[in-house]
Each structure stands twice: as structure tokens, then as C-alpha cells.
Scaffold this active site. Structure first.
Site, PDB file in Angstrom:
ATOM      1  CD  GLU A 230      -2.199  -6.395   4.705  1.00 15.92           C
ATOM      2  OE1 GLU A 230      -2.462  -5.226   5.065  1.00 15.92           O
ATOM      3  OE2 GLU A 230      -1.608  -6.660   3.642  1.00 15.92           O
TER       4      GLU A 230
ATOM      5  CB  CYS B  47      -0.986  -0.029   1.162  1.00 14.56           C
ATOM      6  SG  CYS B  47      -2.340   1.162   0.968  1.00 14.56           S
TER       7      CYS B  47
ATOM      8  CG  HIS C  96      -4.029  -3.480   2.369  1.00 13.72           C
ATOM      9  ND1 HIS C  96      -3.133  -3.156   3.364  1.00 13.72           N
ATOM     10  CD2 HIS C  96      -4.574  -2.310   1.955  1.00 13.72           C
ATOM     11  CE1 HIS C  96      -3.136  -1.849   3.550  1.00 13.72           C
ATOM     12  NE2 HIS C  96      -4.003  -1.311   2.705  1.00 13.72           N
TER      13      HIS C  96
END
Length: 202
Positions: free
Chosen positions: A184, A80, A182
Site C-alpha cells: 500500500e 509486514c 508494504h
């Protein structure tokens, strides 16, 4: 299996990245210490917030210099805002120097759609980045951002997405990788990306 250091410089959702890597079986350390970065087998640079603030925090802790030293030796993944910091310069608020790993700059997304861009968008891959191994065009990942990178060289672009016009979703320059989205927070596809990255230096 060696250790992956997640850079702590006062910006970013460190725990969620650490939890994802731990779930995949990797040993992680959240640190802004130079010795830890030197010993790491790979480094993740997360980031949430404004480019100028993040760049200044990296510089104040001399982490910009340390990351430059490590970039020639081991894989680095920017996530990001962490990806945006990989570029030469950011144009958020005021022109601010980035890390200079990827030639280009960061600017506000030009789109007819609402900003920030929040949600799931599909990827189009190019230049065969190893962190996308096992994934196919059309894979959906999760974005939250209002600014995006503008790469000077098409050879540094690893993936595109569309939010109105096309925009750079991922980059790769040597050992340096970046995901505007992202991983994750991107489900199984995101975990595959993190797994691929974690296995690069094994």
C-alpha cells in the site's frame, strides 16, 4: 465483486490498506468480527509493532482460530508484521507462537546495515506467485522492519530481497500469501500486487 475484510485486532495501519483497495475498486470492511471473516471473499492481515503483542491480541480475540478456519477456504494476505505472524514462531523479545500457516520462524535481520530496514528494495521472484503477475524481477517496493521470516521450505518463498544478505520478502503457502514490504506504500507496483490479490477469488 465480493468483499475483502481487513482484520482489525488493534495492530496495524488499517486505513491505508483500506484506502488502497478502495482506490482499486474493491469493497472492503475493517473488522475483527468472526461473521465478517466467514462472509469475506478474501482477508488481509496487516500489522505494525512487535510480534508477541500482535500474536497475543489475535489469540485474545480468538482470531487465530478463525483465521485458521478461513485459510483453507479463501485467500489471506499478511502484510509486514502480518506476514511474520503467518509463520510458526517469532523470536522477537521472547519465543511466541504464530499462526503456523507457513513453516518456519521469524528472527532479527542479520545485516551489517542499520536497523530498522527502511526504504525501497528490489525483489527477485520465484515459484510464480499469482499476486506478482505482471511484475518483473527488479521491481522496487517499500520496507520498514527489523525482523524477517525464515522459511523452512524454499517452495514457500515467493520473493527475495537483499539488505546485506538475502532475506525473504514474500511467501505463499496454499491460499496464504505474505509480503514483508508494504504494497500500500509501494506505488504502482504495490497497487498491482493488491489488485492481483483482490482478483484471486473472483
Amino acid at each position: 465483486m465480493g468483499q475483502i475484510v481487513i482484520v482489525d485486532y488493534g495492530v496495524g495501519n488499517l486505513k491505508s490498506v483500506s484506502n488502497a483497495m478502495g482506490y482499486l475498486g474493491f469493497s472492503t470492511c475493517i473488522s475483527g468480527d468472526r461473521t465478517d471473516l466467514e462472509r469475506a471473499d478474501a482477508i488481509i492481515l496487516p500489522g505494525v509493532g512487535a510480534f508477541p503483542d500482535a500474536a497475543e491480541k489475535l489469540k485474545a480475540q480468538n482470531l487465530d482460530r478463525e483465521l485458521a478456519l478461513q485459510a483453507d477456504k479463501k485467500p489471506i494476505l499478511g502484510i509486514c508484521l502480518g506476514m511474520q505472524l503467518l509463520f510458526d514462531m517469532g523470536r522477537e523479545g521472547r519465543p511466541t507462537a504464530g499462526l503456523g500457516f507457513v513453516p518456519g520462524w521469524v528472527e532479527r535481520i542479520e545485516t551489517p546495515y542499520k536497523l530498522p530496514h527502511i526504504g525501497w528494495n528490489s525483489l527477485r521472484f520465484q515459484n510464480d506467485s499469482p499476486i506478482f503477475r505482471g511484475l518483473s524481477d527488479g521491481t522496487f517496493v517499500y520496507f520498514v522492519h527489523s525482523f524477517c521470516g525464515q522459511a523452512k521450505n524454499d517452495s514457500d518463498v515467493a520473493a527475495w530481497t537483499d539488505y546485506g544478505p538475502p532475506m525473504v520478502a514474500a511467501v505463499r503457502h496454499g491460499n496464504v500469501f505474505g509480503c514483508q514490504f508494504h504494497p500500500e506504500k509501494s506505488g504502482e507496483a504495490g497497487l498491482q500486487i493488491l489488485k492481483n490479490f483482490g482478483e484471486l477469488n473472483q
